[in-house]
Write a protein that holds these residues in place. Structure first.
Motif, PDB file in Angstrom:
ATOM      1  N   LYS A 357       0.838  -1.203   0.000  1.00  0.00           N
ATOM      2  CA  LYS A 357       0.000   0.000   0.000  1.00  0.00           C
ATOM      3  C   LYS A 357       0.873   1.253   0.000  1.00  0.00           C
ATOM      4  O   LYS A 357       0.601   2.231  -0.707  1.00  0.00           O
ATOM      5  CB  LYS A 357      -0.908   0.004   1.226  1.00  0.00           C
ATOM      6  N   GLU A 358       1.931   1.213   0.792  1.00  0.00           N
ATOM      7  CA  GLU A 358       2.854   2.341   0.858  1.00  0.00           C
ATOM      8  C   GLU A 358       3.499   2.579  -0.503  1.00  0.00           C
ATOM      9  O   GLU A 358       3.643   3.723  -0.953  1.00  0.00           O
ATOM     10  CB  GLU A 358       3.918   2.043   1.911  1.00  0.00           C
ATOM     11  N   HIS A 359       3.860   1.478  -1.167  1.00  0.00           N
ATOM     12  CA  HIS A 359       4.478   1.589  -2.494  1.00  0.00           C
ATOM     13  C   HIS A 359       3.498   2.189  -3.505  1.00  0.00           C
ATOM     14  O   HIS A 359       3.864   3.070  -4.287  1.00  0.00           O
ATOM     15  CB  HIS A 359       4.938   0.206  -2.960  1.00  0.00           C
ATOM     16  N   ARG A 360       2.245   1.712  -3.458  1.00  0.00           N
ATOM     17  CA  ARG A 360       1.242   2.243  -4.390  1.00  0.00           C
ATOM     18  C   ARG A 360       0.986   3.723  -4.134  1.00  0.00           C
ATOM     19  O   ARG A 360       0.842   4.521  -5.060  1.00  0.00           O
ATOM     20  CB  ARG A 360      -0.057   1.452  -4.252  1.00  0.00           C
ATOM     21  N   SER A 361       0.951   4.102  -2.858  1.00  0.00           N
ATOM     22  CA  SER A 361       0.707   5.496  -2.509  1.00  0.00           C
ATOM     23  C   SER A 361       1.849   6.383  -2.988  1.00  0.00           C
ATOM     24  O   SER A 361       1.635   7.463  -3.549  1.00  0.00           O
ATOM     25  CB  SER A 361       0.544   5.625  -0.992  1.00  0.00           C
TER      26      SER A 361
END
Length: 377
Positions: A357-361
């Motif tokens: 999720k952090e990567h996508r954000s």
């Protein structure tokens, strides 16, 4: 939930209660034997003290008899000394008298020592008798309590057996046979499904199987452990909320680059596909363990190489690898028996979701920034 599943769940509760009660009842003879063993030790101690006291009495009488015998010899030697005709004969008798008197003194000392010891022996016997009396009363109390517990267990067992017989009446024979066969070997015949996983054997289910269990319209058996699967929406909601709290509740902690242990997720590890890898640096060596992503089962043996893990296993570090948070002692991992515990596996899964999720954000923010820059120019 299917009516058969509900009945089987109740039957499983009854079977587990029955097994627990049977184990408690079977343990009574061992419990009583252990209690009596404690008493046997105290009895042995008392017997030892009494034997020692009797031995002292025997020795005292032996020493007294020896003194009496020596006194008789002295009297005889003195009578003989009155009738001797030579000086040598008189000296010989005098020597015998002196030797006998010396032996009498030695035996008198021994008697005195025995008398002193007798007081100690008497105290030891009385103390052992008092201890035996108190312990006997306590042990009888424990045995009576054990009998009461067993009697209560017997009554409960009768109730549960009757309840079990009633539950069995409403279940199809083939389903009942399957349940009992698995129950015999696995300890349980049913298993709940949570987060796409059979909680009995911790193996991930195929999406189709998972959906069939969730729908609750047919009986589904775990391909791995053969347990009959059931689904509880309330528990699934708790799992979802817990995972969401990990992912959304706070900013993800970044793993330390110099940590002695490092966990990674890799989606493309040869034929195995998705795996979790843990490296541990120790001195001039490092080790690698690989676990299947969904089941947590260890793949292959622990591999050890010289150098830190980044130098020892460079082929593992690809662009798709994701560093995860996680740390468990080597001794603890050795006790896992080739399978990640559920708590560890769930924690790693949750951290992976947070990392993704952090990567996508981050990727979204970069894309938005690039678009704004392009529009401005």
């Amino acid at each position: 939930m299917l009516p058969d599943i509900e009945k089987l769940l109740q039957l499983q509760v009854a079977d587990k209660e029955i097994r627990t009660l049977q184990e408690e009842i079977a343990a009574l003879p061992k419990r009583v034997a252990a209690i009596e063993q404690k008493l046997a030790g105290t009895k042995a101690q008392l017997e030892k003290a009494r034997t020692a006291a009797k031995g002292d009495e025997v020795n005292r009488k032996k020493f007294e008899a020896a003194i009496k015998d020596l006194q008789g010899k002295i009297s005889k030697y003195r009578d003989q000394s009155l009738a001797v005709k030579t000086n040598e004969q008189y000296k010989a008798l005098l020597h015998e008298i002196q030797f006998a008197e010396q032996e009498i003194r030695l035996n008198e000392d021994r008697i005195l020592e025995v008398m002193v010891n007798a007081e100690t022996r008497d105290r030891e016997v009385k103390a052992a008798e008092a201890e035996l009396k108190a312990e006997t009363a306590e042990i009888e109390k424990e045995k009576e309590e054990a009998r009461k517990i067993t009697a209560a267990d017997q009554a409960k067992l009768s109730e549960w057996n009757a309840k079990r017989d009633g539950l069995r009446q409403g279940i199809a024979d083939d389903l009942l046979r399957h349940y009992e066969r698995v129950m015999k070997f696995r300890g349980s015949g049913l298993a709940e499904v949570r987060d796409h996983k059979c909680m009995g054997c911790q193996v991930m289910l195929r999406p189709q199987t998972y959906n069939e269990v969730r729908n609750g319209e047919q009986l589904v058996v775990c391909d791995s452990c053969q347990r009959i699967l059931h689904f509880d929406p309330a528990n699934e909601m708790k799992e979802t909320e817990a995972a969401a709290a990990v992912v959304h509740g706070r900013k993800r902690h970044r793993p330390k680059s110099d940590a002695p242990q490092a966990w990674f997720y890799r989606p493309d590890f040869g034929e195995e596909g998705e795996v979790l890898i843990v490296y541990s640096n120790s001195g001039d060596h490092s080790t690698r363990r690989i676990f299947e992503m969904h089941s947590g089962r260890q793949i292959g043996d622990v591999l050890s190489r010289e150098g830190s893990y980044r130098l020892a296993f460079p082929e593992d570090m690809t662009d798709s690898t994701i560093r995860l948070n996680g740390h468990w002692d080597e001794s603890e991992m050795d006790e896992w028996n080739s399978e990640l515990p559920t708590a560890a596996l769930d924690a790693l899964h949750a951290d992976l979701r947070a990392a993704q999720k952090e990567h996508r954000s981050t990727h979204h923010d970069h894309a938005a920034s690039a678009a704004e820059h392009s529009a401005a120019s």
